[in-house]
Design a protein around this motif. Structure first.
Motif, short mmCIF file in Angstrom:
data_model
loop_
_atom_site.label_atom_id
_atom_site.label_comp_id
_atom_site.label_asym_id
_atom_site.label_seq_id
_atom_site.Cartn_x
_atom_site.Cartn_y
_atom_site.Cartn_z
N MET A 298 6.35 2.37 -8.93
CA MET A 298 6.22 3.82 -6.91
C MET A 298 6.64 5.10 -7.49
O MET A 298 7.67 5.53 -7.89
N SER A 299 6.30 5.74 -7.14
CA SER A 299 6.03 7.30 -7.42
C SER A 299 7.04 8.07 -6.36
O SER A 299 7.41 9.60 -6.54
N GLY A 300 7.17 7.58 -5.07
CA GLY A 300 7.91 8.20 -4.14
C GLY A 300 7.68 8.36 -2.49
O GLY A 300 6.21 7.16 -2.63
N LEU A 301 7.65 9.27 -2.06
CA LEU A 301 7.35 9.07 -0.77
C LEU A 301 6.57 10.49 -0.51
O LEU A 301 6.67 11.51 -0.98
N ASP A 302 5.83 10.41 0.63
CA ASP A 302 4.48 11.66 0.58
C ASP A 302 5.31 12.21 2.14
O ASP A 302 6.14 11.53 2.77
N THR A 303 5.33 13.23 2.51
CA THR A 303 5.81 14.40 2.96
C THR A 303 5.59 13.07 4.77
O THR A 303 6.25 13.94 6.24
N ASP A 304 4.43 12.77 4.97
CA ASP A 304 4.31 12.00 6.32
C ASP A 304 5.05 10.30 6.51
O ASP A 304 5.22 9.61 6.76
N GLY A 305 5.94 10.27 4.46
CA GLY A 305 6.65 8.88 4.87
C GLY A 305 5.52 7.78 4.27
O GLY A 305 6.47 6.88 3.72
N ALA A 306 4.34 8.07 3.94
CA ALA A 306 3.49 7.25 3.24
C ALA A 306 4.02 7.15 1.93
O ALA A 306 4.63 7.64 1.32
N LEU A 307 4.23 5.77 1.53
CA LEU A 307 4.08 5.43 -0.05
C LEU A 307 3.41 6.07 -0.94
O LEU A 307 2.33 5.38 -0.97
N LEU A 308 3.83 5.98 -2.31
CA LEU A 308 3.21 7.17 -3.42
C LEU A 308 3.14 5.69 -4.64
O LEU A 308 3.99 5.38 -5.19
N VAL A 309 1.88 5.48 -4.97
CA VAL A 309 1.87 4.21 -6.19
C VAL A 309 0.65 4.81 -6.89
O VAL A 309 -0.32 4.81 -6.54
N LYS A 310 1.55 5.01 -8.02
CA LYS A 310 0.78 4.75 -9.43
C LYS A 310 -0.56 3.28 -9.69
O LYS A 310 1.07 2.97 -10.27
N THR A 311 -1.53 3.49 -9.73
CA THR A 311 -1.95 2.74 -9.36
C THR A 311 -2.65 2.39 -10.86
O THR A 311 -2.53 4.07 -11.63
N ALA A 312 -3.82 1.96 -11.69
CA ALA A 312 -4.40 2.28 -13.07
C ALA A 312 -5.48 2.84 -12.75
O ALA A 312 -5.92 3.24 -13.29
N ASP A 313 -5.74 2.67 -11.41
CA ASP A 313 -6.95 3.52 -10.16
C ASP A 313 -6.62 4.88 -10.02
O ASP A 313 -7.64 5.98 -9.32
N GLY A 314 -5.26 5.55 -9.74
CA GLY A 314 -4.92 6.73 -9.51
C GLY A 314 -4.03 6.03 -8.61
O GLY A 314 -3.14 5.40 -8.48
N LEU A 315 -4.04 7.61 -7.76
CA LEU A 315 -1.98 7.70 -6.53
C LEU A 315 -2.98 7.14 -5.34
O LEU A 315 -3.92 7.65 -5.15
N GLU A 316 -1.77 6.44 -4.99
CA GLU A 316 -2.51 5.65 -3.64
C GLU A 316 -1.82 5.40 -2.73
O GLU A 316 -0.30 5.78 -3.13
N ARG A 317 -1.95 5.87 -1.48
CA ARG A 317 -0.94 6.26 -0.68
C ARG A 317 -0.74 4.99 0.15
O ARG A 317 -2.15 4.07 1.33
N VAL A 318 0.29 4.28 1.06
CA VAL A 318 -0.07 3.17 1.11
C VAL A 318 0.76 3.01 3.03
O VAL A 318 1.97 4.30 2.71
N LEU A 319 -0.16 2.89 3.92
CA LEU A 319 0.65 3.28 5.28
C LEU A 319 1.73 2.00 5.35
O LEU A 319 2.51 1.97 6.42
N ALA A 320 1.38 0.75 5.15
CA ALA A 320 2.10 -0.31 6.23
C ALA A 320 1.98 -1.32 4.89
O ALA A 320 1.08 -1.73 4.02
N GLY A 321 3.05 -2.21 4.43
CA GLY A 321 2.71 -3.52 3.51
C GLY A 321 4.43 -4.49 3.21
O GLY A 321 5.44 -3.08 3.82
#
Ligand code: BTN
Length: 331
Positions: A298-321
Protein backbone atom coordinates in the motif's frame (compact mmCIF):
# COMPACT_ATOMS: atom_id res chain seq x y z
CA UNK A 1 -44.73 26.61 19.19
CA UNK A 2 -44.25 22.90 18.39
CA UNK A 3 -44.01 20.30 21.18
CA UNK A 4 -40.32 19.80 20.47
CA UNK A 5 -39.48 23.52 20.52
CA UNK A 6 -41.46 23.92 23.78
CA UNK A 7 -39.48 21.04 25.26
CA UNK A 8 -36.26 22.61 24.02
CA UNK A 9 -37.18 25.94 25.67
CA UNK A 10 -37.96 24.20 28.99
CA UNK A 11 -34.64 22.30 28.89
CA UNK A 12 -32.87 25.59 28.11
CA UNK A 13 -34.54 27.24 31.13
CA UNK A 14 -33.40 24.41 33.41
CA UNK A 15 -29.83 24.72 32.16
CA UNK A 16 -29.78 28.51 32.52
CA UNK A 17 -31.09 28.56 36.09
CA UNK A 18 -28.27 28.22 38.63
CA UNK A 19 -30.54 27.14 41.54
CA UNK A 20 -31.97 24.49 39.23
CA UNK A 21 -35.61 25.21 40.15
CA UNK A 22 -37.80 26.90 37.56
CA UNK A 23 -41.32 27.80 38.56
CA UNK A 24 -44.27 26.54 36.55
CA UNK A 25 -45.49 30.14 36.36
CA UNK A 26 -42.22 31.30 34.77
CA UNK A 27 -42.32 28.49 32.21
CA UNK A 28 -45.95 29.23 31.37
CA UNK A 29 -45.09 32.95 30.85
CA UNK A 30 -42.12 32.18 28.60
CA UNK A 31 -44.05 29.63 26.51
CA UNK A 32 -47.27 31.67 26.57
CA UNK A 33 -49.30 28.64 27.63
CA UNK A 34 -51.36 27.56 30.67
CA UNK A 35 -49.88 25.86 33.77
CA UNK A 36 -51.70 22.67 32.72
CA UNK A 37 -49.97 22.80 29.35
CA UNK A 38 -46.61 23.22 31.14
CA UNK A 39 -47.36 20.20 33.29
CA UNK A 40 -48.12 18.20 30.11
CA UNK A 41 -44.77 19.20 28.61
CA UNK A 42 -42.98 18.19 31.82
CA UNK A 43 -44.77 14.81 31.67
CA UNK A 44 -43.72 14.33 28.06
CA UNK A 45 -40.10 15.06 29.02
CA UNK A 46 -40.40 12.50 31.83
CA UNK A 47 -41.80 9.98 29.34
CA UNK A 48 -38.66 10.50 27.28
CA UNK A 49 -36.53 9.61 30.30
CA UNK A 50 -35.73 13.05 31.79
CA UNK A 51 -35.74 12.90 35.57
CA UNK A 52 -37.53 16.02 36.73
CA UNK A 53 -38.31 16.79 40.36
CA UNK A 54 -41.41 18.84 41.21
CA UNK A 55 -41.31 20.71 44.53
CA UNK A 56 -44.36 22.63 45.81
CA UNK A 57 -43.80 26.40 45.69
CA UNK A 58 -40.32 26.03 44.12
CA UNK A 59 -41.19 24.57 40.74
CA UNK A 60 -39.41 22.01 38.63
CA UNK A 61 -35.77 20.90 38.61
CA UNK A 62 -33.92 18.74 36.07
CA UNK A 63 -32.06 15.97 37.89
CA UNK A 64 -30.80 13.90 34.99
CA UNK A 65 -30.97 13.86 31.18
CA UNK A 66 -31.32 10.53 29.41
CA UNK A 67 -29.06 9.45 26.55
CA UNK A 68 -31.81 9.96 23.99
CA UNK A 69 -31.24 11.06 20.43
CA UNK A 70 -33.51 14.09 20.41
CA UNK A 71 -32.72 17.09 18.27
CA UNK A 72 -33.28 19.44 21.22
CA UNK A 73 -30.77 17.47 23.31
CA UNK A 74 -28.17 17.23 20.52
CA UNK A 75 -28.35 20.95 19.73
CA UNK A 76 -27.47 21.90 23.31
CA UNK A 77 -23.93 23.33 23.35
CA UNK A 78 -23.39 22.48 19.67
CA UNK A 79 -21.61 25.28 17.85
CA UNK A 80 -21.39 24.63 14.10
CA UNK A 81 -21.25 26.62 10.87
CA UNK A 82 -23.11 24.26 8.54
CA UNK A 83 -23.30 20.61 9.60
CA UNK A 84 -26.10 20.11 12.14
CA UNK A 85 -27.75 23.50 11.68
CA UNK A 86 -30.87 21.41 11.22
CA UNK A 87 -31.25 18.02 12.85
CA UNK A 88 -34.07 15.54 12.31
CA UNK A 89 -34.24 12.71 14.84
CA UNK A 90 -36.44 9.66 14.29
CA UNK A 91 -37.30 6.72 16.50
CA UNK A 92 -37.18 4.45 13.46
CA UNK A 93 -36.61 4.67 9.73
CA UNK A 94 -35.65 2.30 6.94
CA UNK A 95 -32.33 4.02 6.27
CA UNK A 96 -31.16 7.48 7.32
CA UNK A 97 -29.37 7.71 3.95
CA UNK A 98 -32.64 7.07 2.11
CA UNK A 99 -34.39 9.66 4.28
CA UNK A 100 -31.63 12.25 3.78
CA UNK A 101 -31.69 11.62 0.00
CA UNK A 102 -35.44 12.25 -0.07
CA UNK A 103 -34.84 15.51 1.82
CA UNK A 104 -32.06 16.37 -0.63
CA UNK A 105 -34.40 15.78 -3.58
CA UNK A 106 -37.00 18.00 -1.89
CA UNK A 107 -34.47 20.88 -1.65
CA UNK A 108 -33.45 20.59 2.04
CA UNK A 109 -30.55 22.88 2.97
CA UNK A 110 -26.91 21.87 3.16
CA UNK A 111 -25.90 20.64 6.61
CA UNK A 112 -29.22 18.92 7.36
CA UNK A 113 -28.67 15.86 9.55
CA UNK A 114 -30.91 12.81 9.93
CA UNK A 115 -30.45 10.47 12.89
CA UNK A 116 -32.47 7.38 13.75
CA UNK A 117 -32.58 5.33 16.92
CA UNK A 118 -33.07 2.22 14.79
CA UNK A 119 -32.95 1.37 11.07
CA UNK A 120 -35.08 -1.35 9.55
CA UNK A 121 -33.13 -1.45 6.27
CA UNK A 122 -29.73 0.08 7.11
CA UNK A 123 -27.58 0.11 3.98
CA UNK A 124 -23.96 -0.99 3.83
CA UNK A 125 -21.47 -0.78 1.02
CA UNK A 126 -21.80 -2.95 -2.11
CA UNK A 127 -25.49 -3.64 -1.48
CA UNK A 128 -24.86 -5.19 1.94
CA UNK A 129 -27.03 -4.41 4.95
CA UNK A 130 -25.97 -2.60 8.12
CA UNK A 131 -27.12 -4.12 11.40
CA UNK A 132 -28.97 -1.30 13.20
CA UNK A 133 -30.55 -2.34 16.52
CA UNK A 134 -32.43 0.16 18.67
CA UNK A 135 -31.01 2.42 21.35
CA UNK A 136 -27.35 1.45 21.29
CA UNK A 137 -25.52 2.89 18.30
CA UNK A 138 -25.37 5.90 16.02
CA UNK A 139 -26.98 5.91 12.58
CA UNK A 140 -26.50 9.32 11.01
CA UNK A 141 -26.64 10.93 7.57
CA UNK A 142 -25.49 14.42 6.61
CA UNK A 143 -26.70 16.25 3.51
CA UNK A 144 -24.00 18.35 1.81
CA UNK A 145 -24.12 20.38 -1.37
CA UNK A 146 -20.43 20.83 -2.22
CA UNK A 147 -19.40 22.72 -5.33
CA UNK A 148 -17.18 19.95 -6.67
CA UNK A 149 -17.07 17.62 -9.65
CA UNK A 150 -18.87 14.27 -9.24
CA UNK A 151 -15.54 12.45 -9.69
CA UNK A 152 -14.18 14.17 -6.55
CA UNK A 153 -17.11 13.25 -4.30
CA UNK A 154 -15.37 10.12 -2.97
CA UNK A 155 -12.94 12.45 -1.15
CA UNK A 156 -15.76 13.10 1.29
CA UNK A 157 -15.67 9.48 2.50
CA UNK A 158 -12.24 10.24 3.91
CA UNK A 159 -13.60 13.35 5.57
CA UNK A 160 -16.22 11.20 7.34
CA UNK A 161 -13.57 8.67 8.37
CA UNK A 162 -11.28 11.33 9.85
CA UNK A 163 -14.23 12.92 11.70
CA UNK A 164 -15.18 9.53 13.18
CA UNK A 165 -11.57 8.81 14.20
CA UNK A 166 -11.15 12.21 15.87
CA UNK A 167 -14.46 11.73 17.72
CA UNK A 168 -13.62 8.21 18.92
CA UNK A 169 -10.27 9.43 20.24
CA UNK A 170 -11.86 12.47 21.93
CA UNK A 171 -14.76 10.64 23.58
CA UNK A 172 -13.13 7.32 24.50
CA UNK A 173 -9.36 7.83 24.44
CA UNK A 174 -9.09 4.81 22.11
CA UNK A 175 -6.82 4.89 19.06
CA UNK A 176 -8.82 4.08 15.93
CA UNK A 177 -7.32 3.07 12.60
CA UNK A 178 -8.83 3.25 9.12
CA UNK A 179 -9.11 0.71 6.34
CA UNK A 180 -9.60 1.87 2.75
CA UNK A 181 -12.06 2.96 1.65
CA UNK A 182 -14.68 3.26 4.34
CA UNK A 183 -13.97 1.40 7.57
CA UNK A 184 -12.93 2.60 10.99
CA UNK A 185 -11.38 -0.09 13.18
CA UNK A 186 -10.61 -0.58 16.86
CA UNK A 187 -8.09 -3.29 17.69
CA UNK A 188 -8.38 -4.42 14.06
CA UNK A 189 -12.16 -4.92 14.27
CA UNK A 190 -14.75 -2.83 12.48
CA UNK A 191 -16.34 -0.20 14.75
CA UNK A 192 -17.80 2.14 12.14
CA UNK A 193 -18.84 2.04 8.49
CA UNK A 194 -19.31 4.87 6.03
CA UNK A 195 -21.57 4.96 3.02
CA UNK A 196 -21.60 8.08 0.88
CA UNK A 197 -24.28 8.44 -1.76
CA UNK A 198 -24.59 11.15 -4.38
CA UNK A 199 -27.08 12.79 -6.70
CA UNK A 200 -25.30 14.45 -9.61
CA UNK A 201 -25.39 15.59 -13.22
CA UNK A 202 -22.50 15.18 -15.67
CA UNK A 203 -20.41 18.00 -14.25
CA UNK A 204 -22.11 19.05 -11.03
CA UNK A 205 -23.10 17.54 -7.72
CA UNK A 206 -26.66 18.14 -6.53
CA UNK A 207 -25.94 16.69 -3.11
CA UNK A 208 -23.84 14.14 -1.29
CA UNK A 209 -25.11 12.12 1.65
CA UNK A 210 -22.47 11.17 4.22
CA UNK A 211 -23.88 8.03 5.85
CA UNK A 212 -22.16 7.08 9.10
CA UNK A 213 -22.85 4.10 11.35
CA UNK A 214 -20.86 3.82 14.59
CA UNK A 215 -21.10 0.86 16.95
CA UNK A 216 -21.17 2.67 20.27
CA UNK A 217 -22.81 0.47 22.91
CA UNK A 218 -23.52 -2.74 21.00
CA UNK A 219 -22.56 -5.84 22.97
CA UNK A 220 -20.82 -8.89 21.49
CA UNK A 221 -24.01 -11.00 21.53
CA UNK A 222 -25.88 -8.37 19.49
CA UNK A 223 -23.65 -8.88 16.44
CA UNK A 224 -24.93 -11.47 13.97
CA UNK A 225 -22.73 -14.56 14.06
CA UNK A 226 -22.04 -14.44 10.32
CA UNK A 227 -20.49 -11.02 9.85
CA UNK A 228 -18.19 -10.47 6.91
CA UNK A 229 -15.60 -8.82 9.15
CA UNK A 230 -14.93 -9.10 12.86
CA UNK A 231 -16.77 -6.23 14.51
CA UNK A 232 -16.61 -4.39 17.81
CA UNK A 233 -18.03 -1.36 19.58
CA UNK A 234 -16.60 1.47 21.68
CA UNK A 235 -18.30 -0.02 24.76
CA UNK A 236 -16.68 -3.43 24.17
CA UNK A 237 -13.27 -1.81 23.73
CA UNK A 238 -13.48 0.55 26.73
CA UNK A 239 -15.60 -1.60 29.07
CA UNK A 240 -17.94 1.35 29.70
CA UNK A 241 -21.12 2.80 28.24
CA UNK A 242 -20.59 5.61 25.76
CA UNK A 243 -22.94 8.60 25.76
CA UNK A 244 -24.57 8.63 22.33
CA UNK A 245 -25.50 12.29 22.72
CA UNK A 246 -21.95 13.34 23.60
CA UNK A 247 -20.48 11.25 20.77
CA UNK A 248 -22.94 12.65 18.23
CA UNK A 249 -22.32 16.28 19.23
CA UNK A 250 -18.57 15.69 18.97
CA UNK A 251 -18.94 14.04 15.57
CA UNK A 252 -21.13 16.81 14.15
CA UNK A 253 -18.63 19.45 15.30
CA UNK A 254 -15.77 17.47 13.72
CA UNK A 255 -17.56 16.97 10.39
CA UNK A 256 -18.39 20.68 10.37
CA UNK A 257 -14.76 21.69 11.06
CA UNK A 258 -13.38 19.27 8.46
CA UNK A 259 -15.90 20.42 5.85
CA UNK A 260 -14.77 24.02 6.38
CA UNK A 261 -11.15 22.84 5.99
CA UNK A 262 -12.04 20.90 2.84
CA UNK A 263 -13.76 23.92 1.29
CA UNK A 264 -10.94 26.32 2.15
CA UNK A 265 -7.87 24.09 1.51
CA UNK A 266 -9.08 21.33 -0.82
CA UNK A 267 -8.83 17.58 -0.14
CA UNK A 268 -5.09 17.25 0.70
CA UNK A 269 -5.15 18.03 4.46
CA UNK A 270 -8.06 15.61 4.97
CA UNK A 271 -6.45 12.84 2.90
CA UNK A 272 -3.13 13.37 4.72
CA UNK A 273 -4.85 13.02 8.11
CA UNK A 274 -6.61 9.86 6.90
CA UNK A 275 -3.21 8.39 5.97
CA UNK A 276 -2.00 9.08 9.53
CA UNK A 277 -4.80 6.86 10.85
CA UNK A 278 -3.98 4.12 8.34
CA UNK A 279 -1.63 1.48 9.70
CA UNK A 280 -1.33 -0.43 6.40
CA UNK A 281 0.61 2.25 4.52
CA UNK A 282 3.93 0.77 3.37
CA UNK A 283 2.76 -2.76 4.23
CA UNK A 284 1.95 -5.71 1.96
CA UNK A 285 -1.78 -5.89 1.23
CA UNK A 286 -4.30 -7.74 -0.88
CA UNK A 287 -7.23 -5.97 -2.52
CA UNK A 288 -10.19 -8.14 -3.37
CA UNK A 289 -11.76 -6.45 -6.42
CA UNK A 290 -14.36 -9.23 -6.82
CA UNK A 291 -13.20 -10.16 -10.33
CA UNK A 292 -9.48 -10.13 -9.41
CA UNK A 293 -7.09 -9.98 -6.48
CA UNK A 294 -4.40 -7.29 -6.45
CA UNK A 295 -1.28 -7.99 -4.38
CA UNK A 296 1.29 -5.34 -3.53
CA UNK A 297 2.41 -2.74 -1.03
CA UNK A 298 0.00 0.00 0.00
CA UNK A 299 1.57 3.22 -1.09
CA UNK A 300 -1.13 5.75 -0.12
CA UNK A 301 -4.04 7.67 -1.59
CA UNK A 302 -4.36 9.53 -4.88
CA UNK A 303 -5.91 13.02 -4.65
CA UNK A 304 -9.33 11.66 -5.65
CA UNK A 305 -9.17 9.05 -2.89
CA UNK A 306 -8.20 6.12 -5.13
CA UNK A 307 -5.94 3.56 -3.43
CA UNK A 308 -2.37 3.37 -4.77
CA UNK A 309 -0.80 -0.08 -4.66
CA UNK A 310 2.79 -0.82 -5.68
CA UNK A 311 2.60 -4.17 -7.48
CA UNK A 312 5.19 -6.25 -9.31
CA UNK A 313 3.89 -4.63 -12.55
CA UNK A 314 4.00 -1.02 -11.33
CA UNK A 315 1.68 1.39 -9.50
CA UNK A 316 -2.01 0.40 -9.62
CA UNK A 317 -4.88 2.80 -8.91
CA UNK A 318 -7.75 0.95 -7.25
CA UNK A 319 -11.21 2.50 -7.23
CA UNK A 320 -13.21 -0.19 -5.41
CA UNK A 321 -12.42 -3.30 -3.44
CA UNK A 322 -11.85 -4.82 -0.01
CA UNK A 323 -8.38 -4.36 1.48
CA UNK A 324 -6.71 -6.77 3.90
CA UNK A 325 -3.17 -7.27 5.12
CA UNK A 326 -1.40 -9.83 2.90
CA UNK A 327 -1.03 -13.22 4.59
CA UNK A 328 2.61 -14.02 5.48
CA UNK A 329 4.47 -15.69 2.59
CA UNK A 330 4.81 -19.50 3.04
CA UNK A 331 8.34 -20.59 4.14
C1 BTN B 1 -20.36 -0.18 5.33
O1 BTN B 1 -19.37 -0.30 6.04
O2 BTN B 1 -20.73 -1.10 4.58
C2 BTN B 1 -21.13 1.12 5.36
C3 BTN B 1 -22.15 1.15 6.46
C4 BTN B 1 -22.89 2.49 6.57
C5 BTN B 1 -24.00 2.45 7.60
C6 BTN B 1 -24.63 3.80 7.82
S1 BTN B 1 -25.73 3.80 9.18
C7 BTN B 1 -26.31 5.38 8.74
C8 BTN B 1 -26.41 5.42 7.24
N1 BTN B 1 -27.69 4.92 6.80
C9 BTN B 1 -27.60 3.78 6.14
O3 BTN B 1 -28.55 3.13 5.65
N2 BTN B 1 -26.30 3.40 6.03
C10 BTN B 1 -25.43 4.37 6.66
Amino acid sequence: MTTSSSRETILQLFRETPSGFVSGEHISKILGVSRTAVWKQISSLRDLGYQIEAAPSRGYRLLQSPDVMLAEELRHGLSVQVVGREIQTLAETDSTNARASALGDAGAPEGMVVIADRQTAGKGRLGRSWVSPEGVNLYLSVLLRPQILPMDASQLTFLSAVAVCRSIAAVSGLQPTVKWPNDVLLSGRKAAGLLNEMSSETDRVNYVILGIGVNLNMQAEQFPSQLRYPATSLAIETGRRISRVEFTRTLLAQIDALYELYKSHGPCPVLAEWEEYCDLTGKPIEVDCQSRLIRGVMSGLDTDGALLVKTADGLERVLAGDVRPAPPAPR
